[in-house]
Design a protein around this motif. Structure first.
Motif, PDB file in Angstrom:
ATOM      1  N   UNK A  11       0.857  -1.185   0.000  1.00  0.00           N
ATOM      2  CA  UNK A  11       0.000   0.000   0.000  1.00  0.00           C
ATOM      3  C   UNK A  11       0.893   1.235   0.000  1.00  0.00           C
ATOM      4  N   UNK A  12       0.869   1.992  -1.081  1.00  0.00           N
ATOM      5  CA  UNK A  12       1.685   3.197  -1.137  1.00  0.00           C
ATOM      6  C   UNK A  12       0.999   4.322  -0.365  1.00  0.00           C
ATOM      7  N   UNK A  13       1.797   5.224   0.152  1.00  0.00           N
ATOM      8  CA  UNK A  13       1.240   6.333   0.922  1.00  0.00           C
ATOM      9  C   UNK A  13       0.474   5.863   2.132  1.00  0.00           C
ATOM     10  N   UNK A  14       1.049   4.904   2.861  1.00  0.00           N
ATOM     11  CA  UNK A  14       0.294   4.257   3.948  1.00  0.00           C
ATOM     12  C   UNK A  14       0.835   4.555   5.336  1.00  0.00           C
ATOM     13  N   UNK A  15       1.583   5.638   5.477  1.00  0.00           N
ATOM     14  CA  UNK A  15       2.038   6.024   6.807  1.00  0.00           C
ATOM     15  C   UNK A  15       1.061   6.981   7.488  1.00  0.00           C
ATOM     16  N   UNK A  16       0.000   7.353   6.777  1.00  0.00           N
ATOM     17  CA  UNK A  16      -1.027   8.219   7.368  1.00  0.00           C
ATOM     18  C   UNK A  16      -2.273   8.146   6.501  1.00  0.00           C
ATOM     19  N   UNK A  17      -3.351   8.733   6.977  1.00  0.00           N
ATOM     20  CA  UNK A  17      -4.550   8.927   6.178  1.00  0.00           C
ATOM     21  C   UNK A  17      -5.200   7.654   5.672  1.00  0.00           C
ATOM     22  N   UNK A  18      -5.713   7.716   4.442  1.00  0.00           N
ATOM     23  CA  UNK A  18      -6.437   6.603   3.847  1.00  0.00           C
ATOM     24  C   UNK A  18      -5.557   5.362   3.759  1.00  0.00           C
ATOM     25  N   UNK A  19      -4.334   5.526   3.319  1.00  0.00           N
ATOM     26  CA  UNK A  19      -3.443   4.380   3.162  1.00  0.00           C
ATOM     27  C   UNK A  19      -3.218   3.636   4.456  1.00  0.00           C
ATOM     28  N   UNK A  20      -3.028   4.354   5.542  1.00  0.00           N
ATOM     29  CA  UNK A  20      -2.818   3.706   6.844  1.00  0.00           C
ATOM     30  C   UNK A  20      -4.089   2.991   7.286  1.00  0.00           C
ATOM     31  N   UNK A  21      -5.242   3.587   7.057  1.00  0.00           N
ATOM     32  CA  UNK A  21      -6.510   2.931   7.410  1.00  0.00           C
ATOM     33  C   UNK A  21      -6.672   1.616   6.655  1.00  0.00           C
ATOM     34  N   UNK A  22      -6.328   1.599   5.378  1.00  0.00           N
ATOM     35  CA  UNK A  22      -6.431   0.372   4.590  1.00  0.00           C
ATOM     36  C   UNK A  22      -5.403  -0.662   5.048  1.00  0.00           C
ATOM     37  N   UNK A  23      -4.216  -0.206   5.404  1.00  0.00           N
ATOM     38  CA  UNK A  23      -3.194  -1.127   5.915  1.00  0.00           C
ATOM     39  C   UNK A  23      -3.648  -1.780   7.209  1.00  0.00           C
ATOM     40  N   UNK A  24      -4.219  -1.006   8.097  1.00  0.00           N
ATOM     41  CA  UNK A  24      -4.725  -1.558   9.352  1.00  0.00           C
ATOM     42  C   UNK A  24      -5.853  -2.560   9.089  1.00  0.00           C
ATOM     43  N   UNK A  25      -6.687  -2.272   8.090  1.00  0.00           N
ATOM     44  CA  UNK A  25      -7.793  -3.178   7.759  1.00  0.00           C
ATOM     45  C   UNK A  25      -7.269  -4.511   7.257  1.00  0.00           C
ATOM     46  N   UNK A  26      -6.238  -4.487   6.414  1.00  0.00           N
ATOM     47  CA  UNK A  26      -5.641  -5.728   5.914  1.00  0.00           C
ATOM     48  C   UNK A  26      -5.038  -6.526   7.061  1.00  0.00           C
ATOM     49  N   UNK A  27      -4.261  -5.852   7.891  1.00  0.00           N
ATOM     50  CA  UNK A  27      -3.592  -6.533   9.000  1.00  0.00           C
ATOM     51  C   UNK A  27      -4.595  -7.114   9.988  1.00  0.00           C
ATOM     52  N   UNK A  28      -5.678  -6.382  10.253  1.00  0.00           N
ATOM     53  CA  UNK A  28      -6.689  -6.854  11.197  1.00  0.00           C
ATOM     54  C   UNK A  28      -7.386  -8.118  10.700  1.00  0.00           C
ATOM     55  N   UNK A  29      -7.304  -8.363   9.400  1.00  0.00           N
ATOM     56  CA  UNK A  29      -7.943  -9.554   8.816  1.00  0.00           C
ATOM     57  C   UNK A  29      -6.929 -10.622   8.436  1.00  0.00           C
ATOM     58  N   UNK A  30      -5.719 -10.499   9.006  1.00  0.00           N
ATOM     59  CA  UNK A  30      -4.729 -11.558   8.876  1.00  0.00           C
ATOM     60  C   UNK A  30      -3.750 -11.419   7.740  1.00  0.00           C
ATOM     61  N   UNK A  31      -3.810 -10.330   6.985  1.00  0.00           N
ATOM     62  CA  UNK A  31      -2.898 -10.151   5.866  1.00  0.00           C
ATOM     63  C   UNK A  31      -1.608  -9.471   6.276  1.00  0.00           C
ATOM     64  N   UNK A  32      -0.522  -9.845   5.608  1.00  0.00           N
ATOM     65  CA  UNK A  32       0.758  -9.171   5.800  1.00  0.00           C
ATOM     66  C   UNK A  32       0.795  -7.908   4.950  1.00  0.00           C
ATOM     67  N   UNK A  33       1.549  -6.902   5.396  1.00  0.00           N
ATOM     68  CA  UNK A  33       1.499  -5.590   4.756  1.00  0.00           C
ATOM     69  C   UNK A  33       2.894  -5.005   4.585  1.00  0.00           C
ATOM     70  N   UNK A  34       3.107  -4.360   3.441  1.00  0.00           N
ATOM     71  CA  UNK A  34       4.276  -3.505   3.259  1.00  0.00           C
ATOM     72  C   UNK A  34       3.788  -2.058   3.238  1.00  0.00           C
ATOM     73  N   UNK A  35       4.232  -1.306   4.231  1.00  0.00           N
ATOM     74  CA  UNK A  35       3.909   0.113   4.324  1.00  0.00           C
ATOM     75  C   UNK A  35       4.889   0.916   3.474  1.00  0.00           C
ATOM     76  N   UNK A  36       4.452   2.089   3.072  1.00  0.00           N
ATOM     77  CA  UNK A  36       5.307   3.008   2.328  1.00  0.00           C
ATOM     78  C   UNK A  36       4.772   4.418   2.548  1.00  0.00           C
ATOM     79  N   UNK A  37       5.679   5.363   2.643  1.00  0.00           N
ATOM     80  CA  UNK A  37       5.218   6.735   2.769  1.00  0.00           C
ATOM     81  C   UNK A  37       6.221   7.609   3.494  1.00  0.00           C
ATOM     82  N   UNK A  38       5.829   8.859   3.653  1.00  0.00           N
ATOM     83  CA  UNK A  38       6.688   9.858   4.275  1.00  0.00           C
ATOM     84  C   UNK A  38       6.374   9.995   5.761  1.00  0.00           C
ATOM     85  N   UNK A  39       7.305  10.579   6.483  1.00  0.00           N
ATOM     86  CA  UNK A  39       7.091  10.834   7.905  1.00  0.00           C
ATOM     87  C   UNK A  39       8.365  10.676   8.700  1.00  0.00           C
TER      88      UNK A  39
END
Length: 262
Positions: A11-39
């Motif tokens: 998930x690109x742009x996933x250190x905040x905002x929409x991307x982070x929300x989607x990353x959390x949703x994937x992880x909460x349902x058992x999926x592994x995630x690669x985060x990417x973004x600024x901060x």
């Protein structure tokens, strides 16, 4: 629809905002995630470790610069190397600049097209061979209501998001028989850091308060007169990446409080 165990999402742009929300949703349902973004690196690491610990999944971070195609491709390769596969690609990274066309800085145009549009091309180009080899994949491009409608002072953003819609349709047609779907989510205004910056920019441009910008400018086109929530976007996203969404491909799904119905 709620079980993503064994799947890997980038998930690109996933250190905040929409991307982070989607990353959390994937992880909460058992999926592994690669985060990417600024901060801030320490804050990013806290976020990464926190999701990993809370959800019991593998979470990695890759600092690819979305302006550079080779780094975007390396992000996809990193996911495959580190986590063994790639099931879900979300192209969410985005930047914005608000300015009249005759004053719009050329460097801002180049940046917005690179981050909002070209990065999606490079990520998809790298991901499709992996997904074809697996016989399944889900690509979700976070476009915008501005991929379907225009607004003044946003020439680069509107052009890029319209481009994302076209890219989505083309990829969907090319991969229609490969078990891969490619769709675009087109949110209205969501309360995220990029929108907060936009509110400040509009307040400066129009010489009015931020509250008036929200009421008279930002939400003027959304009949519901409220921001779209991250949870609402997550529900649509989970459908599109599930088996239930297998026949949904090439679509542009509006979730904008009625904006594009007008």
């Amino acid at each position: 629809m709620n079980d993503l165990s064994g799947q890997v999402a980038v998930i690109t742009g996933s250190t905040s905002g929409i991307g982070l929300a989607l990353a959390r949703a994937v992880a909460a349902r058992g999926g592994d995630v690669v985060l990417n973004g600024l901060g801030d690196p320490s804050e990013i690491e806290r976020t990464r470790a926190g999701i990993e610990a809370a959800c019991g999944v593998r979470v990695r971070y890759h600092a690819a610069d979305m302006r550079r195609g080779e780094e975007v491709a390396d992000l996809v390769a990193f996911a495959k190397h580190e986590l063994g596969r790639l099931d879900v690609l979300v192209n969410n990274a985005g930047v914005q600049h608000v300015e009249a066309i005759e004053k719009f800085p050329s460097e801002k145009w180049d940046q917005i097209i690179a981050v909002n549009l070209s990065s999606a091309f490079y990520a998809i180009r790298a991901a499709v061979p992996i997904m074809k080899a697996q016989g399944r994949g889900r690509i979700v491009n976070v476009a915008s209501a501005h991929g379907l409608r225009a607004s003044p002072f946003k020439s680069a953003y509107v052009a890029a998001k319209h481009g994302v819609i076209g890219l989505t349709k083309t990829v969907a047609l090319e991969t229609a028989r490969d078990g891969i779907t490619c769709n675009a989510i087109c949110p209205g205004f969501v309360e995220t850091p990029i929108v907060e910056r936009q509110i400040a920019d509009q307040a400066r441009t129009h010489g009015i308060s931020k509250d008036r910008v929200v009421e008279e400018v930002i939400l003027a086109k959304q009949p519901t007169k409220r921001f779209v929530t991250s949870d609402e976007l997550t529900g649509l996203f989970l459908y599109l990446v599930s088996d239930l969404g297998a026949s949904a491909t090439g679509g542009s799904f509006s979730i904008d409080g009625g904006w594009t119905a007008q």
